[in-house]
Motif scaffolding. Structure first.
Motif, PDB file in Angstrom:
ATOM      1  N   PRO A 126       0.835  -1.209   0.000  1.00  0.00           N
ATOM      2  CA  PRO A 126       0.000   0.000   0.000  1.00  0.00           C
ATOM      3  C   PRO A 126       0.874   1.265   0.000  1.00  0.00           C
ATOM      4  O   PRO A 126       1.932   1.307   0.625  1.00  0.00           O
ATOM      5  N   ALA A 128       0.362   4.032   1.433  1.00  0.00           N
ATOM      6  CA  ALA A 128       0.471   4.592   2.782  1.00  0.00           C
ATOM      7  C   ALA A 128       1.609   3.940   3.559  1.00  0.00           C
ATOM      8  O   ALA A 128       2.332   4.622   4.291  1.00  0.00           O
ATOM      9  N   ASP A 129       1.786   2.622   3.407  1.00  0.00           N
ATOM     10  CA  ASP A 129       2.880   1.923   4.092  1.00  0.00           C
ATOM     11  C   ASP A 129       4.238   2.385   3.570  1.00  0.00           C
ATOM     12  O   ASP A 129       5.172   2.609   4.342  1.00  0.00           O
ATOM     13  N   LEU A 131       4.886   5.262   2.064  1.00  0.00           N
ATOM     14  CA  LEU A 131       5.077   6.653   2.492  1.00  0.00           C
ATOM     15  C   LEU A 131       5.508   6.717   3.951  1.00  0.00           C
ATOM     16  O   LEU A 131       6.370   7.512   4.323  1.00  0.00           O
ATOM     17  N   SER A 132       4.956   5.866   4.767  1.00  0.00           N
ATOM     18  CA  SER A 132       5.321   5.816   6.182  1.00  0.00           C
ATOM     19  C   SER A 132       6.795   5.453   6.349  1.00  0.00           C
ATOM     20  O   SER A 132       7.508   6.056   7.152  1.00  0.00           O
TER      21      SER A 132
END
Length: 158
Positions: A126, A128-129, A131-132
């Protein structure tokens, strides 16, 4: 807004247990600044100050800063700073042990630069993962005073 009792923030302290020193340091710096105690971490105070009132006030502020630092470390870490008599001594001990001297910091920063350059999004991961992960590396680099622009982050993510 958090209320204060005897100059100590009522919000919970970030407790340092040995991991994540960079982020704990940022949180503690903010707490110490909010209590007007941050200056003691860099310069300490002059023990030979001829103004007894100012010296007494500085000793009191320094003791408050030392108390905040002591309250924000786990018992396993506390033993390492128990002998510190000033907030600057405690802060420096923690910084040297967990962030290292300038040579150690350079090596860590080189590793973070390499990690940033080589990180790639995995198939099916994902956004988001990913980017984290990128932001974690960026924030660590920034904690070592590395300037990382938003443009660099956006280019990496894209």
């Amino acid at each position: 807004m958090a209320s204060h009792t005897s100059g100590i923030p009522s919000t919970p302290f970030p407790i340092f247990k040995g991991d994540g020193y960079e982020f704990w340091k940022i949180r503690m710096q903010t707490i110490l600044i909010s209590q007007d105690l941050w200056d003691f971490m860099g310069t300490g105070f002059n023990e030979a100050d001829g103004d007894r009132t100012r010296l007494r006030e500085n000793k009191k502020k320094d003791a408050r800063a030392l108390s905040l630092i002591q309250s924000a470390v786990h018992d396993d870490i506390f033993s390492r700073i128990a002998g510190a008599t000033t907030s600057k001594q405690a802060w420096t001990l923690l910084q040297n042990e967990y962030q290292g001297n300038s040579k150690v910091q350079m090596v860590k920063l080189q590793g973070l630069r390499r990690e940033f350059e080589t990180i790639q999004m995995k198939e099916g991961e994902p956004v988001a993962d990913f980017l984290s992960k990128v932001m974690k590396i960026v924030n660590q680099k920034r904690s070592y005073s590395e300037v990382v622009t938003d443009q660099t982050v956006v280019e990496k993510v894209l």
